[in-house]
Design an enzyme around this catalytic site. Structure first.
Site, mmCIF file in Angstrom:
data_model
loop_
_atom_site.group_PDB
_atom_site.id
_atom_site.type_symbol
_atom_site.label_atom_id
_atom_site.label_comp_id
_atom_site.label_asym_id
_atom_site.label_seq_id
_atom_site.Cartn_x
_atom_site.Cartn_y
_atom_site.Cartn_z
ATOM 1 N N TYR A 181 12.986 17.951 3.475
ATOM 2 C CA TYR A 181 11.920 18.816 3.986
ATOM 3 C C TYR A 181 12.473 19.679 5.101
ATOM 4 O O TYR A 181 13.323 19.250 5.879
ATOM 5 C CB TYR A 181 10.747 17.952 4.478
ATOM 6 N N TYR A 191 5.638 16.418 12.272
ATOM 7 C CA TYR A 191 6.526 15.665 11.380
ATOM 8 C C TYR A 191 7.426 14.822 12.269
ATOM 9 O O TYR A 191 8.577 15.164 12.516
ATOM 10 C CB TYR A 191 7.331 16.641 10.523
HETATM 11 P P1 NAI Z 1 5.149 9.520 -2.518
HETATM 12 O O1 NAI Z 1 4.253 8.675 -1.694
HETATM 13 O O2 NAI Z 1 4.745 9.813 -3.901
HETATM 14 O O3 NAI Z 1 6.617 8.917 -2.580
HETATM 15 C C1 NAI Z 1 7.212 8.143 -1.569
HETATM 16 C C2 NAI Z 1 7.543 6.810 -2.196
HETATM 17 O O4 NAI Z 1 8.433 6.070 -1.367
HETATM 18 C C3 NAI Z 1 6.325 5.937 -2.422
HETATM 19 O O5 NAI Z 1 6.256 5.598 -3.796
HETATM 20 C C4 NAI Z 1 6.613 4.702 -1.572
HETATM 21 O O6 NAI Z 1 6.113 3.537 -2.173
HETATM 22 C C5 NAI Z 1 8.126 4.726 -1.557
HETATM 23 N N1 NAI Z 1 8.752 3.947 -0.481
HETATM 24 C C6 NAI Z 1 8.460 3.962 0.846
HETATM 25 N N2 NAI Z 1 9.261 3.101 1.498
HETATM 26 C C7 NAI Z 1 10.081 2.540 0.565
HETATM 27 C C8 NAI Z 1 11.113 1.567 0.617
HETATM 28 N N3 NAI Z 1 11.463 0.991 1.768
HETATM 29 N N4 NAI Z 1 11.747 1.221 -0.535
HETATM 30 C C9 NAI Z 1 11.388 1.784 -1.704
HETATM 31 N N5 NAI Z 1 10.420 2.706 -1.819
HETATM 32 C C10 NAI Z 1 9.766 3.077 -0.699
HETATM 33 O O7 NAI Z 1 5.361 10.856 -1.676
HETATM 34 P P2 NAI Z 1 6.260 12.150 -1.932
HETATM 35 O O8 NAI Z 1 5.716 13.165 -0.994
HETATM 36 O O9 NAI Z 1 6.371 12.480 -3.365
HETATM 37 O O10 NAI Z 1 7.686 11.716 -1.362
HETATM 38 C C11 NAI Z 1 8.889 11.756 -2.113
HETATM 39 C C12 NAI Z 1 9.966 12.442 -1.316
HETATM 40 O O11 NAI Z 1 9.635 13.825 -1.151
HETATM 41 C C13 NAI Z 1 10.171 11.876 0.090
HETATM 42 O O12 NAI Z 1 11.552 11.855 0.382
HETATM 43 C C14 NAI Z 1 9.476 12.916 0.945
HETATM 44 O O13 NAI Z 1 9.965 12.934 2.269
HETATM 45 C C15 NAI Z 1 9.850 14.178 0.196
HETATM 46 N N6 NAI Z 1 9.090 15.383 0.539
HETATM 47 C C16 NAI Z 1 7.716 15.399 0.489
HETATM 48 C C17 NAI Z 1 7.010 16.548 0.809
HETATM 49 C C18 NAI Z 1 5.516 16.577 0.719
HETATM 50 O O14 NAI Z 1 4.901 17.523 1.236
HETATM 51 N N7 NAI Z 1 4.879 15.630 0.071
HETATM 52 C C19 NAI Z 1 7.698 17.786 1.222
HETATM 53 C C20 NAI Z 1 9.149 17.679 1.195
HETATM 54 C C21 NAI Z 1 9.797 16.516 0.890
#
Ligand code: NAI
Length: 295
Positions: A181, A191
Site C-alpha cells: 500500500y 494507516y
Molecule cells: P483481507 O482481510 O481479505 O485479507 C487479509 C488476510 O490476512 C485475512 O484473511 C486474515 O485472516 C489474514 N491474516 C491476518 N493475520 C494473519 C496471520 N498471522 N497468518 C495468516 N493469515 C493472516 O484484506 P485485504 O485488504 O484483501 O488484504 C490483503 C493484502 O492487501 C494485505 O497485505 C493488505 O495490506 C493489502 N492491501 C489492502 C488494501 C485495501 O484497501 N484493502 C490496499 C492495499 C494493500
C-alpha cells in the site's frame, strides 16, 4: 494452465486473496489456501454452506475450488515458535500444523512442487488476534515497540519466511507476489501501528528477495501496490470508506477499484507473460499514485 499455486491470506470472498485465487483459477491453475487459524472454521463452514457460491462462479461455467485448505499463522515459522498461550488457545488447539515451515512441508507432501506463491495478508486489528498487537489504528507516534514489531512480523517478515520455506519447493520459472500500500512511501494519516513501516519493508524486501530467490531458485518476486478496497482487514482499520471516496474523487480513472482488477494483474505478474518482470512494485490503484496535488 496446469500450474500449482499456494495463496496465504484468504478468509472470505471479499479480499484481494480471493480475487487472485479466482484469476488464477480462470487461467487454469490448481489452488491451495493458507487460512489464518482463527478464521478457518467460519471460512470452511461458509464455503460448505454455499455462502461463496455466487463469487465462486468462473467464466467457463465451473466453480472456484481449492485443492487443499490449510490452517496457517504466518507469524510463526516453526512449532517451537508457538507460545504456550497460543498452542492451548481453543482456536488453535485442534488446528494441527499451522506454522510456515510446517505448511510448506504439507504442501510439498500433498501437491509436490508449486509454481506460484501469493502473500495476501497483513497484521489486522481484530481483537481476537493473539499474536498481533491491535495498534493499527494508532498513530506511529503512539505505537508501542510490541505493536510495531507485531506489524512487521505479520505483514513483512511473514513474506520473507514464506520465501525461505516455499522457495525450495518452487519450480524454476515460478513467481511470488505480495500486496502493498502506498502508505509505505507517502503519508496516509490513519494507516498506523507501524503498518506504513511494514509496507516499506515489504517493498524493499521484494527487491532483495527478487535478487536472492531469482539467483537461487529461478523464481520472480513482485508486489502490487493496490488502491483502497473495502475488505474485512480494511474495514477494521476504520477509514476505508473515506479512502475509497478520496480515490474516486482524485484518481485519473474515476471508478471504484474492484478486487478482481488486482487479481487479474497478479495473474499476469505470476504468468510467463511477465517473465522479465521481477523486483517490481506495480500500482493497481486507478492511477492515484501519480497525483501530486489532488484536485
Ligand atoms: P483481507 O482481510 O481479505 O485479507 C487479509 C488476510 O490476512 C485475512 O484473511 C486474515 O485472516 C489474514 N491474516 C491476518 N493475520 C494473519 C496471520 N498471522 N497468518 C495468516 N493469515 C493472516 O484484506 P485485504 O485488504 O484483501 O488484504 C490483503 C493484502 O492487501 C494485505 O497485505 C493488505 O495490506 C493489502 N492491501 C489492502 C488494501 C485495501 O484497501 N484493502 C490496499 C492495499 C494493500
Amino acid at each position: 494452465t496446469g500450474k500449482k499455486a499456494f495463496i496465504a491470506g484468504v478468509a472470505d470472498d471479499q479480499g484481494f486473496g480471493w480475487a487472485i485465487a479466482k484469476a488464477l483459477a480462470e487461467a487454469g491453475a490448481e489452488i491451495s489456501l493458507g487460512v489464518w487459524v482463527p478464521a478457518l472454521n467460519i471460512f470452511e463452514t461458509s464455503f460448505r454452506r454455499g455462502k461463496f457460491d455466487e463469487s465462486r462462479k468462473l467464466s467457463n461455467g465451473g466453480m472456484l475450488d481449492f485443492a487443499h485448505i490449510y490452517p496457517m499463522d504466518a507469524v510463526f515459522d516453526t512449532p517451537e515458535d508457538v507460545p504456550e498461550e497460543v498452542r492451548t488457545n481453543k482456536r488453535y488447539a485442534g488446528a494441527g500444523a499451522f506454522t510456515v515451515s510446517e505448511i510448506a512441508e504439507r504442501v510439498k507432501a500433498d501437491v509436490g512442487n508449486i509454481d506460484i506463491v501469493v502473500h495476501s495478508l497483513a497484521n489486522g486489528p481484530e481483537v481476537h488476534s493473539l499474536a498481533n498487537g491491535p495498534e493499527v489504528t494508532k498513530p506511529l507516534l503512539e505505537t508501542s515497540r510490541k505493536g510495531y514489531l507485531a506489524a512487521m512480523s505479520a505483514s513483512s517478515y511473514s513474506f520473507v519466511s514464506m520465501m525461505q520455506r516455499f522457495g525450495p519447493i518452487m519450480n524454476p520459472g515460478g513467481a511470488a507476489i505480495s500486496l502493498t500500500y502506498i502508505a509505505s512511501e507517502d503519508v496516509i494519516p490513519g494507516y498506523g501501528g507501524g503498518m506504513s513501516s511494514a509496507k516499506a519493508a515489504l517493498e524493499s524486501d521484494t527487491k532483495v528477495l527478487a535478487y536472492e530467490a531469482g539467483r537461487k531458485y529461478q523464481v520472480r518476486v513482485n508486489t502490487i501496490s493496490a488502491g483502497p478496497l473495502g475488505s474485512r482487514a480494511a474495514k477494521a482499520i476504520g477509514f476505508i470508506d473515506d479512502m475509497i471516496r478520496y480515490s474516486y474523487a482524485n484518481a485519473p480513472v474515476q471508478k471504484e477499484l474492484a478486487a478482481q482488477e488486482v487479481g487479474n494483474v497478479a495473474a499476469f505478474l505470476v504468468s510467463p507473460l511477465a517473465s522479465a518482470i521481477t523486483g517490481h512494485c506495480c500500482y493497481v490503484d486507478n492511477g492515484l499514485n501519480i497525483m501530486g496535488l489532488a484536485m
